[in-house]
Design an enzyme around this catalytic site. Structure first.
Site, short mmCIF file in Angstrom:
data_model
loop_
_atom_site.label_atom_id
_atom_site.label_comp_id
_atom_site.label_asym_id
_atom_site.label_seq_id
_atom_site.Cartn_x
_atom_site.Cartn_y
_atom_site.Cartn_z
N SER A 20 0.84 -1.20 0.00
CA SER A 20 0.00 0.00 0.00
C SER A 20 0.87 1.25 0.00
O SER A 20 1.85 1.33 0.74
CB SER A 20 -0.90 0.02 1.23
OG SER A 20 -1.56 1.28 1.29
N TYR B 199 -1.95 -1.62 9.88
CA TYR B 199 -2.00 -1.85 8.43
C TYR B 199 -0.65 -1.54 7.79
O TYR B 199 -0.12 -2.34 7.00
CB TYR B 199 -3.10 -0.96 7.84
CG TYR B 199 -3.36 -1.17 6.38
CD1 TYR B 199 -3.95 -2.34 5.91
CD2 TYR B 199 -3.02 -0.19 5.45
CE1 TYR B 199 -4.20 -2.52 4.55
CE2 TYR B 199 -3.27 -0.36 4.09
CZ TYR B 199 -3.86 -1.53 3.65
OH TYR B 199 -4.09 -1.71 2.31
P1 NDP Z 1 -11.57 -5.81 -0.56
O1 NDP Z 1 -11.99 -5.66 0.87
O2 NDP Z 1 -12.40 -5.20 -1.63
O3 NDP Z 1 -11.41 -7.37 -0.90
C1 NDP Z 1 -10.68 -8.17 -0.02
C2 NDP Z 1 -10.51 -9.55 -0.62
O4 NDP Z 1 -9.63 -10.29 0.24
C3 NDP Z 1 -11.79 -10.33 -0.72
O5 NDP Z 1 -11.76 -11.11 -1.88
C4 NDP Z 1 -11.75 -11.24 0.52
O6 NDP Z 1 -12.47 -12.46 0.36
C5 NDP Z 1 -10.25 -11.52 0.59
N1 NDP Z 1 -9.80 -11.94 1.91
C6 NDP Z 1 -9.84 -11.25 3.07
N2 NDP Z 1 -9.33 -11.99 4.08
C7 NDP Z 1 -8.95 -13.18 3.53
C8 NDP Z 1 -8.37 -14.38 4.02
N3 NDP Z 1 -8.05 -14.52 5.33
N4 NDP Z 1 -8.14 -15.40 3.17
C9 NDP Z 1 -8.45 -15.28 1.85
N5 NDP Z 1 -9.00 -14.18 1.31
C10 NDP Z 1 -9.25 -13.14 2.14
O7 NDP Z 1 -10.07 -5.27 -0.60
P2 NDP Z 1 -9.27 -4.50 -1.78
O8 NDP Z 1 -9.57 -5.14 -3.08
O9 NDP Z 1 -9.48 -3.05 -1.60
O10 NDP Z 1 -7.75 -4.80 -1.36
C11 NDP Z 1 -6.97 -5.75 -2.05
C12 NDP Z 1 -5.53 -5.58 -1.62
O11 NDP Z 1 -5.08 -4.28 -2.00
C13 NDP Z 1 -5.34 -5.67 -0.09
O12 NDP Z 1 -4.14 -6.38 0.18
C14 NDP Z 1 -5.23 -4.22 0.33
O13 NDP Z 1 -4.50 -4.08 1.51
C15 NDP Z 1 -4.53 -3.62 -0.87
N6 NDP Z 1 -4.73 -2.18 -1.00
C16 NDP Z 1 -5.98 -1.64 -1.18
C17 NDP Z 1 -6.14 -0.27 -1.29
C18 NDP Z 1 -7.48 0.37 -1.46
O14 NDP Z 1 -7.58 1.61 -1.36
N7 NDP Z 1 -8.53 -0.38 -1.75
C19 NDP Z 1 -4.99 0.65 -1.22
C20 NDP Z 1 -3.73 -0.02 -1.02
C21 NDP Z 1 -3.61 -1.38 -0.92
P3 NDP Z 1 -14.05 -12.56 0.77
O15 NDP Z 1 -14.79 -11.72 -0.24
O16 NDP Z 1 -14.37 -14.00 0.66
O17 NDP Z 1 -14.15 -12.00 2.16
#
Ligand code: NDP
Length: 246
Positions: A141, A154
């Site tokens: 991030s 985070y």
């Molecule tokens: P979302 O909350 O939209 O999606 C999260 C995803 O991660 C879902 O598919 C969820 O599955 C899955 N997930 C969560 N916990 C687990 C677990 N224990 N095992 C397997 N799958 C898991 O997040 P984003 O798409 O926004 O984020 C994606 C990545 O990008 C993350 O690593 C985040 O830190 C990073 N990021 C995001 C930013 C943003 O502004 N959005 C900025 C910077 C980095 P399910 O649907 O089944 O719960």
């Protein structure tokens, strides 16, 4: 312009958000996709349906990235489905915004378990199983560069991810496998929007000189570059994709 090849990619956290956008983009680039998710079975099936509707090939495999046996089963499932694995993208993650205070410890532990322990487990399986020429990409991030209050757990988890990526790139010397991180800025997904007022979102949108929030497919474009032929010489790097925020 889907071009089918025998290549396969596993994307964790691909039921929604950035992971879903990455899965759709890599599918459009010709990869067969393993769509990993934690609990949202229906949304994961929607990702698969979106890919197959466009002529691609995908399966959904549930698996909690914090659990070693689940991660092993996930990779076993990927090989059972497609017989090989070329690209692993670790997008699964959570964000709990809490101050650095003792009563935030549960949130800290959860964040480290999902974001850092999860990355360690996914990266270690990817390292053990990817064939020569493979690509490993983890989501960090850009907020690391801002050090905003309440982002302690985070940011600690994502700083750890960036450390793992650089070390693994060195550990894989001689195998022609690249390991990189993509560090998005604020991106319009549930993770980012949850708990934020319109005012907070508008304020964060101004942090970048491009004066807006990013879209998941803009992050997917950077991942596709690192996964594809044009990214072959990029290794052990963190690519910030944030409209110039840091
Ligand atoms: P979302 O909350 O939209 O999606 C999260 C995803 O991660 C879902 O598919 C969820 O599955 C899955 N997930 C969560 N916990 C687990 C677990 N224990 N095992 C397997 N799958 C898991 O997040 P984003 O798409 O926004 O984020 C994606 C990545 O990008 C993350 O690593 C985040 O830190 C990073 N990021 C995001 C930013 C943003 O502004 N959005 C900025 C910077 C980095 P399910 O649907 O089944 O719960």
């Amino acid at each position: 312009m889907t071009q089918h090849t025998a290549k396969t990619a596993l994307v964790t956290g691909a039921s929604r958000g950035i992971g879903k956008a990455i899965a759709l983009r890599l599918a459009a680039d010709g990869y067969a996709i393993v769509v990993n998710y934690a609990g949202n079975h229906e949304l994961a099936q929607e990702t698969v349906a979106d890919i197959t509707r466009n002529g691609g090939n995908a399966v959904a495999i549930q698996g909690d990235v914090t659990e070693p046996t689940a991660v092993t089963t996930l990779f076993d499932g990927a090989y059972d489905a497609f017989g090989s694995l070329d690209v692993v993208v670790h997008s699964a993650g959570i964000m709990a915004l809490v101050p650095i205070k003792e009563d935030s410890l549960d949130a800290f532990d959860r964040t480290i378990a999902t974001n850092l322990r999860g990355a360690f487990l996914i990266l270690s399986q990817a390292a053990a199983r990817l064939q020569e020429g493979g690509r490993i990409i983890a989501l960090s991030s850009s907020v690391i560069g801002k050090s905003f209050p309440n982002y302690g757990p985070y940011i600690a988890s994502k700083a750890g991810v960036e450390g793992l990526v650089r070390v693994l790139a060195n550990e894989l010397r001689g195998r022609s496998i690249t390991v990189n991180a993509v560090a998005p800025g604020p991106t319009e997904t549930e993770l980012f929007m949850q708990g934020k007022s319109d005012e907070m979102v508008a304020q964060l949108a101004q942090a970048a000189p491009l004066e807006r929030i990013g879209q998941p497919d803009e992050i997917a474009s950077a991942v596709a570059f690192l996964a594809g032929p044009d990214g072959a010489w990029v290794n052990g790097q963190v690519l910030r994709v944030n409209g110039g925020m840091v």
